[in-house]
Design an enzyme around this catalytic site. Structure first.
Site, short mmCIF file in Angstrom:
data_model
loop_
_atom_site.label_atom_id
_atom_site.label_comp_id
_atom_site.label_asym_id
_atom_site.label_seq_id
_atom_site.Cartn_x
_atom_site.Cartn_y
_atom_site.Cartn_z
CB SER A 10 -0.89 0.00 1.24
OG SER A 10 -1.53 1.25 1.42
CE1 TYR A 64 -4.58 -1.86 5.12
CE2 TYR A 64 -3.59 0.29 4.73
CZ TYR A 64 -4.12 -0.88 4.24
OH TYR A 64 -4.20 -1.09 2.89
#
Length: 674
Positions: A551, A564
Site C-alpha cells: 500500500s 494498518y
C-alpha cells in the site's frame, strides 16, 4: 433428422463413453446429397469429423465437408505410399462450400470405403486385440467373418485404400481391427454403423473378460501407500518432478492415483510393459514413446526418491536423444523436448505433463487407456505394440509438425501456476481473472471458501482455476492449500500475497487485539505464505515470482491507521528481505503499492470505507472521488489497475527486476519512493 444431425448425435453418443474412444480420438462420417452452389444440381458429399476435434463435443462446425466425386478421383492420381502425405493437401481441393474444419489424415478412409456411414474409434478393448501378439488369430476366433484383421499401416491414403479393398472382399464384414491402432466399422444407416461399432467394442471386451487371465500384470509386489501418506508424498514430489520435466520447456502437471494406475504400478510386470511404450498413435503422440518409471519401492526415503528421479531423468533424456538419432533422417524435424510426458511412481501414482493443464490431464487419461490396453492384451495374449521405428515416423511426421506449427502462440503467462490469496473478492479477484486471461492456471485462495469457488467458476473450469479455502494465519491451512495446488497443476510459479483487512483507529483507541489481528493477517500471513510457497519454488528449480500487494501507506503516514500502516510497512520490507534471500534461486520478489481501492473492494465494503470517509469528512459514496482528486493524475484506482501491475511484474519483460515496489496510486507525491 438430416444426415448431419444424425452424424452429430451418433458422434456425441460414441464420444461421451470413454470405453468407445479417447478424448479427441477417432472420427466419424456420413455420405449424402447436397446442392452444388454453382449449378444448383445435386452433388454427393462426405461429412467427416475434422482435424483436432472431439467426438463427444462435436458440432457441425467441426465437420469437414468434401465432394465425393473429387475425393474418389484422387485414387487415379495417387503417387504411391512413399508420397502419400501429399494427398492431405489435395483434400483441400475437394472441399465443398465455405468454412468448415480442416480435413484430417483419416479422410481417405471415410471417403473411399463404400458405406454411407463409417466410424473409426480407439476403444481400449479393440486396441487390446490390435496390440495382441496373435491379434489376427484372436480376431478370427472372436468375430469369424464379421470383423477382419488389417495389418499395421500408418494412417493415410493407403490405409483408406486397404480398408476399402477389405470391405469389397468381405461382404459379410461389419468392420476391421487395425493392427496396433484401433477399429473401423461401417453401416448403411447411421444407426447400423453405431450398432456395428458397439458390437465390435463390446464383443472384444466380453471376450477379454471371459477368457483372459485374472492377473495379467502379475502378482502384487508393492502395495500402494495409504491415502493420506500417498497424497502427501505426491504433493512433495510434484514440484520436483515438474521441475525435471521442464528442463527443455516449462510444463503444467497433473496427478492421477486412480485404481487402474495404482494397481498397474503395484504389479510385477509394470516395468517391463511400461518400457514397451504405448501403441495407438493417439496415445504416444500425447504420452511420448514411453514413460519414466521410478524403480524404488514406495517405502523408500523421500530424499532417496528425489535423488533417483534426478538420475533416471538424465538417463531418460539420453535415451530419448538416442532414439531420435536412431531413426531421424535428413528431412526429419528437429528433435523436440527430451523430457518425459508421463512419470510413474509405484505406490504413489502417475504425474503427467503438457503445455497446459488440459494437455497434461489428457496425457494422463491416454496413459490410463494404454494401461487398459496392456491389461487386455496380456490377459488373452502378449502385448506387442508397433515397433519403435513406426512410432518415430508418426511422432516426427511432417504432417504432425505442421499441425504443431498451426497452434496459436502461447499467452504471456502460459504454463505458469498462480496462487492468489484473498482471491475471493476485490483486488484478489481482479488479479486472478487477469492472470488467467494471460494464460496462467490460477489457484484462488480465500478464507471464504464460497467466494473462492465463485471466482474460480467465473474464470472457467478446473483446467484453468481451482478454489481453496485458506486462512493465511493458519500454517496448516496454507500448507494444505499449496499441496492442493501442487496436485492440481504440478507446483506453483507465481504467488500473490493479497489477503488483508483494515482497521482505522487513532493510536489511543487501537487495542492490542487490533494490532495483533492486523499484523497476523498481513505481516505474519504473507510471511507464512511466502515461506511455504518458497519451499515449492526452490524444489522446482524454475525460479518464480512472489508479489506483495502492499500500500502507499507503507511509505506514507496518514492519520488513524497505525496498525494498518505498520503492517503494510512490514510487508514492504519483506519484499526487500526476500528479494535478497531468494534471488540465488531465480525467485523475484516485488511489491505493488496501491492507493485506496474503493470500488469492488471487499475491505472498503467491510467497514474500512466508512471509517476512512469519517476521517476525511466526506460521504462514504464519494470516497473514491475524494481519493482521485488528491492524486496528480486525478484518477480513481480500481482493482484491475492493481492487476495490471501484477501482470507487468510477472509476464516476462521485467526479467531483471526484483525488490521493487510499483506505485499504483495515480500519483500521490507524499508516497513517492525514495
Amino acid at each position: 433428422m438430416s444426415t448431419v444431425e444424425e452424424l452429430i448425435e451418433r458422434s456425441n453418443r460414441l464420444g461421451a463413453d470413454p470405453r468407445n474412444t479417447n478424448y479427441a480420438g477417432g472420427n466419424t462420417s456420413a455420405k449424402g446429397t447436397g446442392t452444388d452452389p454453382v449449378t444448383g444440381g445435386d452433388v454427393e458429399l462426405l461429412w467427416v469429423k475434422g482435424s483436432g476435434g472431439d467426438l463427444g463435443t462435436l458440432t457441425p462446425a467441426g465437420l469437414a465437408v468434401l465432394r465425393l466425386d473429387r475425393l474418389r478421383a484422387l485414387v487415379d492420381v495417387y503417387p504411391g505410399v512413399e508420397r502419400e502425405d501429399e494427398m492431405v493437401a489435395a483434400f483441400d481441393y475437394c472441399l465443398h462450400g465455405r468454412g468448415g474444419a480442416a480435413p484430417s489424415i483419416d479422410t481417405a478412409m471415410h471417403g473411399l470405403v463404400d458405406a454411407a456411414h463409417v466410424d473409426h474409434l480407439h476403444p481400449d478393448s479393440g486396441i487390446a486385440l490390435a496390440t495382441a501378439a496373435d491379434g489376427p488369430a484372436l480376431t478370427k476366433e472372436i468375430f469369424g467373418d464379421r470383423v477382419v484383421w488389417v495389418p499395421w499401416r500408418r494412417p493415410g491414403f493407403q490405409l483408406g485404400l486397404d480398408i476399402a479393398a477389405v470391405k469389397r472382399a468381405n461382404p459379410a464384414a461389419i468392420g476391421v481391427i487395425l493392427g496396433g491402432h484401433g477399429i473401423t466399422a461401417w453401416g448403411a444407416t447411421s444407426a447400423e454403423c453405431e450398432a456395428n461399432s458397439l458390437e465390435i467394442i463390446r464383443t472384444a471386451a466380453d471376450y477379454i473378460a471371459s477368457h483372459g487371465r485374472p492377473e495379467p500384470f502379475g502378482p502384487v509386489v508393492h502395495e500402494p501407500l495409504p491415502d493420506a501418506e500417498r497424497r502427501a508424498r505426491a504433493a512433495a514430489l510434484a514440484p520436483v518432478i515438474r521441475g525435471l520435466a521442464s528442463t527443455d520447456r516449462r510444463v503444467v502437471g497433473h496427478f492421477t492415483d486412480s485404481p487402474e494406475v495404482l494397481d498397474f504400478l503395484s504389479r510385477a510386470e509394470h516395468s517391463r510393459l511400461a518400457a514397451l511404450g504405448t501403441s495407438c498413435p493417439d496415445h504416444f503422440l500425447r504420452t511420448k514413446v514411453r514413460p519414466l518409471v521410478l524403480d524404488l519401492p514406495p517405502t523408500a526415503e523421500l530424499s532417496d526418491v528425489v535423488a533417483r528421479l534426478t538420475e533416471l531423468h538424465a538417463a531418460y533424456r539420453d535415451d530419448y536423444a538416442a532414439y531420435y538419432q536412431r531413426h531421424a533422417t535428413p528431412s526429419s524435424p528437429a528433435m523436440r523436448g527430451a523430457d518425459p510426458a508421463i512419470v510413474l511412481v509405484p505406490g504413489v501414482g502417475m504425474f503427467s505433463f503438457g503445455a497446459d493443464k488440459q494437455t497434461a490431464r489428457v496425457a494422463g487419461e491416454f496413459y490410463v487407456n494404454a494401461v487398459n490396453v496392456m491389461r487386455g492384451a496380456e490377459a488373452v495374449s502378449r502385448y506387442a505394440p508397433i515397433d519403435e521405428a513406426e512410432k518415430f515416423r508418426i511422432e516426427y511426421w511432417a504432417l504432425e509438425e505442421a499441425k504443431l506449427a498451426r497452434r496459436p502462440k502461447p499467452k504471456a503467462l502460459a504454463t505458469r501456476v498462480a496462487f492468489v490469496t484473498g482471491g475471493g473478492s476485490g483486488i484478489g479477484r481482479a488479479i486472478a481473472h487477469r492472470l488467467a486471461v494471460e494464460g496462467a492456471c490460477v489457484v484462488v485462495a480465500d478464507r471464504d471458501g464460497e467466494a473462492a469457488a465463485r471466482v474460480a467458476a467465473e474464470i472457467g473450469g478446473t483446467d484453468v482455476a481451482i478454489p481453496v479455502t485458506a486462512d493465511v494465519t493458519d500454517t496448516a491451512a496454507i500448507v494444505l492449500a499449496l499441496r492442493t495446488a501442487s496436485l492440481a497443476f504440478g507446483g506453483v510459479d507465481l504467488v500473490v500475497n493479497n489477503a488483508g483487512l483494515s482497521i482505522s483507529k487513532p493510536l489511543l483507541e487501537t487495542t492490542e487485539a487490533d494490532w495483533d489481528l492486523q499484523h497476523g493477517v498481513m505481516a505474519r500471513g504473507s510471511f507464512l505464505v511466502s515461506r511455504e510457497a518458497a519451499r515449492i519454488l526452490v524444489d522446482q528449480g524454475l525460479g518464480g515470482d512472489i508479489i506483495y500487494i502492499s500500500s502507499k501507506n507503507a511509505v506514507f503516514a496518514g492519520p488513524n491507521n497505525v496498525a494498518y500502516g505498520a503492517a503494510k510497512a512490514d510487508q514492504a520490507h519483506q519484499v526487500r528481505l526476500l528479494a535478497a534471500e531468494l534471488g540465488a534461486h531465480g525467485i523475484r520478489v516485488n511489491g505493488v503499492n496501491p492507493d485506496g481501492v474503493v470500488r469492488g473492494s471487499g475491505i472498503f465494503a467491510g467497514g474500512w470505507g466508512a471509517q476512512r470517509a469519517a476521517v476525511y469528512g466526506v460521504p462514504e459514496e464519494e470516497l473514491g472521488a475524494y481519493y482521485a482528486q488528491r492524486t496528480l493524475l486525478k484518477r480513481e484506482v480500481l482493482p484491475e489497475h492493481v492487476a495490471n501491475a501484477v501482470f507487468a511484474l510477472t509476464a516476462g519483460d521485467l526479467t531483471h527486476t526484483t525488490g521493487l515496489h510499483v506505485p499504483v496510486d495515480a500519483g500521490v507525491a507524499a508516497a513517492f519512493l525514495r
